[in-house]
Each structure stands twice: as C-alpha cells, then as structure tokens.
Design a protein around this motif. Structure first.
Motif, short mmCIF file in Angstrom:
data_model
loop_
_atom_site.label_atom_id
_atom_site.label_comp_id
_atom_site.label_asym_id
_atom_site.label_seq_id
_atom_site.Cartn_x
_atom_site.Cartn_y
_atom_site.Cartn_z
N ILE A 249 -10.02 -0.39 -1.81
CA ILE A 249 -10.44 0.63 -2.77
C ILE A 249 -11.41 1.62 -2.12
CG2 ILE A 249 -11.76 1.00 -4.90
CD1 ILE A 249 -10.55 -1.66 -5.90
N LYS A 250 -12.27 1.12 -1.25
CA LYS A 250 -13.21 2.01 -0.55
C LYS A 250 -12.47 2.96 0.39
CE LYS A 250 -17.30 -0.97 -0.68
NZ LYS A 250 -18.27 -1.75 0.14
N LEU A 251 -11.42 2.47 1.04
CA LEU A 251 -10.65 3.31 1.95
C LEU A 251 -9.88 4.38 1.18
CD1 LEU A 251 -9.24 0.62 4.43
CD2 LEU A 251 -11.10 2.24 4.85
N ASN A 252 -9.33 4.00 0.04
CA ASN A 252 -8.65 4.91 -0.91
C ASN A 252 -7.77 5.97 -0.23
OD1 ASN A 252 -7.96 5.89 -3.45
ND2 ASN A 252 -9.69 7.31 -3.52
N PRO A 253 -6.71 5.56 0.44
CA PRO A 253 -5.84 6.53 1.12
C PRO A 253 -4.99 7.34 0.15
CG PRO A 253 -4.88 4.35 1.22
CD PRO A 253 -6.25 4.18 0.60
N ASP A 254 -4.61 8.55 0.56
CA ASP A 254 -3.68 9.36 -0.23
C ASP A 254 -2.28 8.74 -0.22
OD1 ASP A 254 -5.59 11.41 -0.71
OD2 ASP A 254 -5.22 12.20 1.29
N VAL A 255 -1.93 8.13 0.93
CA VAL A 255 -0.60 7.56 1.12
C VAL A 255 -0.74 6.17 1.71
CG1 VAL A 255 1.55 7.75 2.46
CG2 VAL A 255 0.53 9.80 1.44
N ILE A 256 0.08 5.24 1.24
CA ILE A 256 0.14 3.90 1.82
C ILE A 256 1.57 3.67 2.32
CG2 ILE A 256 0.00 1.42 1.37
CD1 ILE A 256 -2.15 2.00 -0.70
N ILE A 257 1.68 3.18 3.55
CA ILE A 257 2.99 2.92 4.14
C ILE A 257 3.11 1.45 4.55
CG2 ILE A 257 3.38 5.28 4.94
CD1 ILE A 257 2.46 4.38 7.73
N GLY A 258 4.35 0.99 4.55
CA GLY A 258 4.65 -0.35 5.03
C GLY A 258 6.08 -0.34 5.54
N THR A 259 6.64 -1.51 5.79
CA THR A 259 8.01 -1.58 6.29
C THR A 259 8.97 -2.06 5.21
OG1 THR A 259 7.60 -3.82 7.13
CG2 THR A 259 7.29 -1.98 8.67
N LYS A 260 10.23 -1.71 5.34
CA LYS A 260 11.23 -1.99 4.31
C LYS A 260 11.44 -3.47 4.02
CE LYS A 260 13.88 2.29 4.82
NZ LYS A 260 15.18 2.91 5.20
N ASP A 261 11.09 -4.31 4.97
CA ASP A 261 11.26 -5.74 4.74
C ASP A 261 10.08 -6.35 3.99
OD1 ASP A 261 9.55 -5.36 6.89
OD2 ASP A 261 10.14 -7.23 7.88
N ASP A 262 9.15 -5.49 3.55
CA ASP A 262 7.96 -5.98 2.85
C ASP A 262 7.84 -5.33 1.47
OD1 ASP A 262 5.60 -7.34 2.37
OD2 ASP A 262 4.35 -5.96 3.53
N ALA A 263 8.89 -5.46 0.68
CA ALA A 263 8.88 -4.89 -0.68
C ALA A 263 7.79 -5.51 -1.54
CB ALA A 263 10.24 -5.09 -1.34
N LEU A 264 7.36 -6.71 -1.19
CA LEU A 264 6.30 -7.38 -1.93
C LEU A 264 5.01 -6.57 -1.90
CD1 LEU A 264 5.51 -9.90 -3.55
CD2 LEU A 264 4.92 -11.01 -1.37
N MET A 265 4.83 -5.76 -0.85
CA MET A 265 3.62 -4.95 -0.75
C MET A 265 3.51 -3.98 -1.92
SD MET A 265 2.54 -1.62 0.20
CE MET A 265 3.55 -0.90 1.49
#
Length: 325
Positions: A249-265
């Motif tokens: 929450i402190k980092l509060n990015p405009d965009v968050i990215i991950g990989t397609k095999d991690d839909a749980l994110m």
C-alpha cells in the motif's frame, strides 16, 4: 523469488574486451551478491580457448564445440540464436514450455533435461556443457573427469548483462560475429522502443506475484521497466523479496504486472478489501504478461520491454511482439 523464475535467472553476463594476441585466456573478477566487476586480461585468437568460468574453474576448450549441451533455459535460447540446431544436443525441459520459453518449436526433437545429472548429460556426447553455478559440484566434477569441458554461469541482473552474456557465449562457441549481430539488434530495438514513449509522463509500476514477491533493483525486470520508461516503485528493495500488504500500500504503483501463469495474483489483489486503496486496483491496471518475455534472460528480453511498455502506455503504437527477436 518464485522458484521457476529463480531457475531461469541462473547465468552471469561477463564484459568481453577482445584484444588480439598469440594465445587465448580470460580472467574474470569474482561475482558477489549478484553484482559484477570489470573483466580483465582477455586475449583471443580462437581455439584452443583457455578461460576461467564464474565458479572459478579453469576451462580449456580445445576446438570449436560441435555438440553443445545446454542445462539452463537462458543458454537454451542464446545458443539457438548463434549456431545451427544440429550443434545443440541438449536443452532444458523449460525450453519446450510456452510459459517460460520463446523457442518451443525450435527445440522439438532435441533431448531435454529436467534436473541436471551427469549420466544424462554425457549420454548425448557433448564437447561443451553449459551449466549454472548452483549445480552440485560433484556433478560438474563427474562430467569433467571424462575430459568434457564444463562452463558454469552465475546470476545476472540487467539487460546490459544479458548482452554481455550473449557475447561470452558467442566466444565459447566460436560464433563471435553472430553474437555481435544479436547484441547490436537488441540495442537498436530497445532504443527504438524507448524513443516512442520517452516524452510521456512516467508511470509507476510493480512486478508482483501471488506469493508477495516483488522485483527490486538488480533484477532483469527492474532493467526492463527502466527501458520501458517506467518507474519501478520497488527499486529501493534489493533483488527479489517478499513484502507485506502494508508495504504494498505504501508503494502504491499505478500499474501492477505479473506473469500469465499467476492468475492467482489478480484474485489476491482484487478480493482483499484492504488493497482496494491501491491505484492499480482502483483503475483496473493489473496485467498478466508473457512469462517467457518478462523473465527472459536472453535476447528475447526485448519482448519483455515491449510488453511492459505497452501496458504502461497503451495509446502508443509499438512494434508487434513477433517482430522482436
């Protein structure tokens, strides 16, 4: 760091300064904590090649290798760009998995290895084995006792290091010009991509996983974000580390990215009421990207730059992913 990604980032990129001489020798400074110091005392006239690898072992390659066994996914991809397929006699099982590899079609028919063992490697009769420094020393020793040269790579953490590593692999295989061409193409493609969004207001971004790992400084993802003209909000963190929800929450990015095999994110972020205050959550700017591109430690990292740049600046026309080799 997620285990799959950790296995992918198991090579070191070494700065190659070629000086004409009467013999071949390479002396490299030790690598500590994922950082490299300058390469020293490199001379080259071809083969035999005398070189010290990143495990500190002296390696002699008597003649140009014609049967190369690659036991890291990064070298799978690098070698595929430098020599004819018939010279690549072993790859990793990752090379045939679309989530991690850009050369799935290419490696069809090539023997694959999951966990490195001497018997399986020696069965393909290699004249050079490319390995990672985390491999068990006893396995390396067992291969070396047969007279087969083994070159071990350590971790590396930037696009610059990837380019240097391609140059090194080219030297090991006697494919220096081809390696140079690959590196030049990478530099040109990244420069072009960066030029398309350099005047845009910088977007903050975080590479995050469902198990709370983030990509900090000294990671290839951090380098990708920089070249994509983004700001990595985790750059104050060293390497790959886990963070708490409060830290997120402190980092509060405009965009968050991950990989397609991690839909749980995505599910984790969207289902937690405490995280609804995040800018990326409020504005639905959470993206799952190609793992093969985002975690690449080869020339295909250029595609990772393109993918990240696309989600940061969706209104900018970028080259198609398939045109970036």
């Amino acid at each position: 760091m997620p285990s799959k990604t950790m296995q992918k980032v198991t090579m070191i990129a070494l700065l190659m300064t070629i000086i004409t001489g009467v013999s071949s020798s390479v002396s490299f400074a030790a690598v500590k904590h994922g950082k490299t110091t300058a390469t020293k005392n490199i001379t080259s006239t071809g083969f035999p090649l005398s070189i010290t690898d990143e495990a500190g072992h002296h390696v002699v390659i008597k003649k140009q290798p014609l049967r190369i066994a690659s036991t890291t996914e990064g070298t799978d991809e690098i070698v595929s760009a430098l020599v004819p397929k018939k010279r690549l006699v072993m790859v990793t099982t990752f090379a045939s998995q679309p989530n991690y590899s850009n050369i799935v079609s290419y490696v069809k028919g090539i023997p694959a290895i999951n966990e490195v063992n001497a018997e399986q490697v020696l069965a393909v009769k290699p004249d050079l084995v490319l390995m990672a420094s985390y491999n068990t020393p006893a396995i390396v020793k067992q291969i070396e006792t047969t007279g087969t040269p083994v070159f071990e790579f350590a971790n590396f953490n930037s696009i610059t290091q990837i380019e240097q590593n391609i140059t090194l692999v080219g030297r090991l295989l006697g494919a220096q010009q081809k390696a140079k061409n690959v590196v030049v193409a990478m530099k040109q493609q990244i420069a072009h991509l960066s030029s398309l969004t350099k005047t845009k207001s910088k977007i903050t971004v975080l590479n995050y996983s469902s198990d709370s790992y983030v990509a900090g400084r000294d990671t290839t993802v951090n380098s990708i974000i920089k070249d994509a003209n983004g700001i990595n909000v985790a750059s104050g963190i060293e390497g790959w580390q886990t963070i708490t929800d409060e830290e997120l929450i402190k980092l509060n990015p405009d965009v968050i990215i991950g990989t397609k095999d991690d839909a749980l994110m995505v599910k984790k972020l969207m289902s937690n009421p405490a995280l609804s205050v995040l800018s990326a959550v409020k504005h639905h700017r959470i993206y799952l990207l190609s793992g093969a591109n985002l975690t690449s430690v080869s020339q295909y990292v250029v595609r990772g730059v393109r993918d990240v740049e696309h989600v940061l600046y969706p209104n900018v026309q970028l080259p198609a992913d398939s045109t970036l080799e």
